[in-house]
Scaffold this active site. Structure first.
Site, PDB file in Angstrom:
ATOM      1  N   VAL A  12       2.925   6.659  11.091  1.00 26.42           N
ATOM      2  CA  VAL A  12       3.134   6.322  10.073  1.00 26.42           C
ATOM      3  C   VAL A  12       2.590   7.230   8.830  1.00 26.42           C
ATOM      4  CG1 VAL A  12       3.376   4.338   8.075  1.00 26.42           C
ATOM      5  CG2 VAL A  12       3.475   3.743  10.435  1.00 26.42           C
ATOM      6  N   LYS A 200       3.796 -11.416  10.470  1.00 26.38           N
ATOM      7  CA  LYS A 200       4.995 -11.159   9.518  1.00 26.38           C
ATOM      8  C   LYS A 200       5.517 -12.414   9.060  1.00 26.38           C
ATOM      9  CE  LYS A 200       6.220  -6.969  12.012  1.00 26.38           C
ATOM     10  NZ  LYS A 200       7.137  -6.104  12.656  1.00 26.38           N
TER      11      LYS A 200
END
Length: 402
Positions: A12, A200
């Protein structure tokens, strides 16, 4: 000009740097000023890399540089990421992160610290990869009374379930294929046991409620028990099987759950395949809206991090409010949640199943499965269902219906 640092030069982090390089003109136009990458923190050296001279190994270099406006944390894990971010915010340096584990565990605390020091803590990339769901909840839908969020939040599990459904391959075989393609880790428990989707879901539930929902309080079930027999029955029912993170408001508050669900094929979530994610938000005025896109991957996640970076630069020297407070949430008892259940038992216990679940059950047959009695219950609460299910002497499996 604003100067930034990236913590972690892995998948990332290198993606964030690539976005800043390749889309530099677009980033500058969106931010209203030029953004310069001054530091990359990593334990490794990167000889020959375009940015090798910007790599440093000591966080103190970054934290003690008064020119740094924003830190993009893409390291992952709780430590040392939490310590680094906390210290940055206490110095008034804004932070954006893709670290869902950290946000789920310490998000409210870091938002509070950012507010106290007139800077920002943003975490769009922690849920849904490149899907701009958190910003949407925090801005575009802030005026709505949102009563439910339901989503496919993990690309790995969605890929596995898609392949099991379309190619009629067993779980273990598809998992190995997913690992070979880099979709699943060598230690895949966080994905296949539902832990990633759980974190999440906790972040989404926290934003929905404005309180802190601990992922440890969310009932979570993964996909390891799903079989080809389940998909055969799902086909007979005109349904698909997806791992969902679910948040629903009710009269006593709201409940949360992560579990495989049977979904009617006319539901848009049933058509979300491979590594893609999708999140359905229901508001009292707007109704259902669905947000779809890549839930993971270098470019998608990096794009979300840079979106936060731009937002922070646009609102430099101020705090961007996030509806996430350091107040523990009290979740409703999932036992009161009412829906239908699909149940499989040995054919020898058909009479027992009928006696327990009554005459209103819907019989389900499949030409691909033998020696079983399968049915869908009438509407029943989680608590009542589990009480009856445990009394079945030869129960094989069950799935919830959406």
């Amino acid at each position: 000009m604003s100067k930034v640092a990236v913590l972690g030069y892995g998948t990332v982090g290198s993606g964030v740097v690539e976005v800043l390089d390749v889309n530099s003109a677009e980033v500058e136009e969106s931010a209203g000023e030029k953004i310069e990458l001054k530091y990359i923190l990593d334990l490794r050296d990167f000889p020959g890399d375009k940015h090798q001279d910007q790599v440093v190994h000591d966080i103190e270099v970054i934290l003690n540089d008064p020119e740094i406006d924003v830190i993009c944390e893409t390291m992952g894990g709780l430590e040392p990421a939490f310590t680094f971010e906390k210290r940055a915010l206490e110095k008034g340096i804004s932070v954006c992160t893709s670290n869902k584990e950290l946000v789920a565990a310490h998000g409210p605390e870091l938002v509070r610290i950012a507010k106290e020091h007139n800077c920002s803590f943003l975490f769009e990339a922690s849920v849904g990869g490149g899907i701009p769901i958190l910003r949407t909840l925090n801005t575009s839908l802030r005026h709505e009374k949102i009563d439910s969020i339901t989503g496919i939040l993990n690309g790995t599990t969605n890929y596995i379930l898609t392949k099991m459904d379309k190619d009629k391959i067993g779980f273990a075989t598809v998992l190995k294929e997913a690992q070979d393609k880099g979709y699943a880790e060598r230690k895949p428990e966080a994905d296949i046991e539902g832990y990633d989707a759980c974190r999440k879901t906790a972040i989404l539930a926290s934003l929905l409620s404005g309180q802190y929902v601990s992922y440890e309080d969310i009932e979570t079930e993964g996909i390891t028990k799903i079989t080809q027999q389940d998909f055969a029955y799902a086909k007979s029912l005109g349904m698909s099987i997806k791992l969902l993170g679910m948040i629903k408001k009710n009269n006593s508050g709201f409940f949360t759950m992560v579990s495989p669900f049977l979904i009617p094929l006319e539901n848009p979530l049933a058509l979300v395949n491979e590594v893609f994610n999708a999140i359905v938000v229901h508001g009292n005025m707007l109704g259902n809206t669905m947000y779809y896109g890549k839930g993971a991957g270098k470019e998608a996640t990096a794009s979300a991090v840079v979106a936060d970076l731009i937002d922070i630069i646009v609102h430099k020297k101020s705090h961007i409010d996030v509806n996430l407070n350091d107040i523990p949430a009290e979740l409703s008892d999932n036992g009161n949640y009412v829906h239908r259940f699909f149940v499989r038992v040995d054919e020898s216990t058909e009479d027992e199943a009928r006696e327990l679940f009554g005459s209103n059950i819907e019989i389900v047959e499949s030409s691909e499965v033998f020696g079983e009695f399968a049915f869908v219950t009438d509407l029943i609460s989680e608590k009542d269902f589990k009480t009856k299910y445990t009394k079945l002497s030869k129960a094989k499996a069950f799935l919830r219906e959406l």
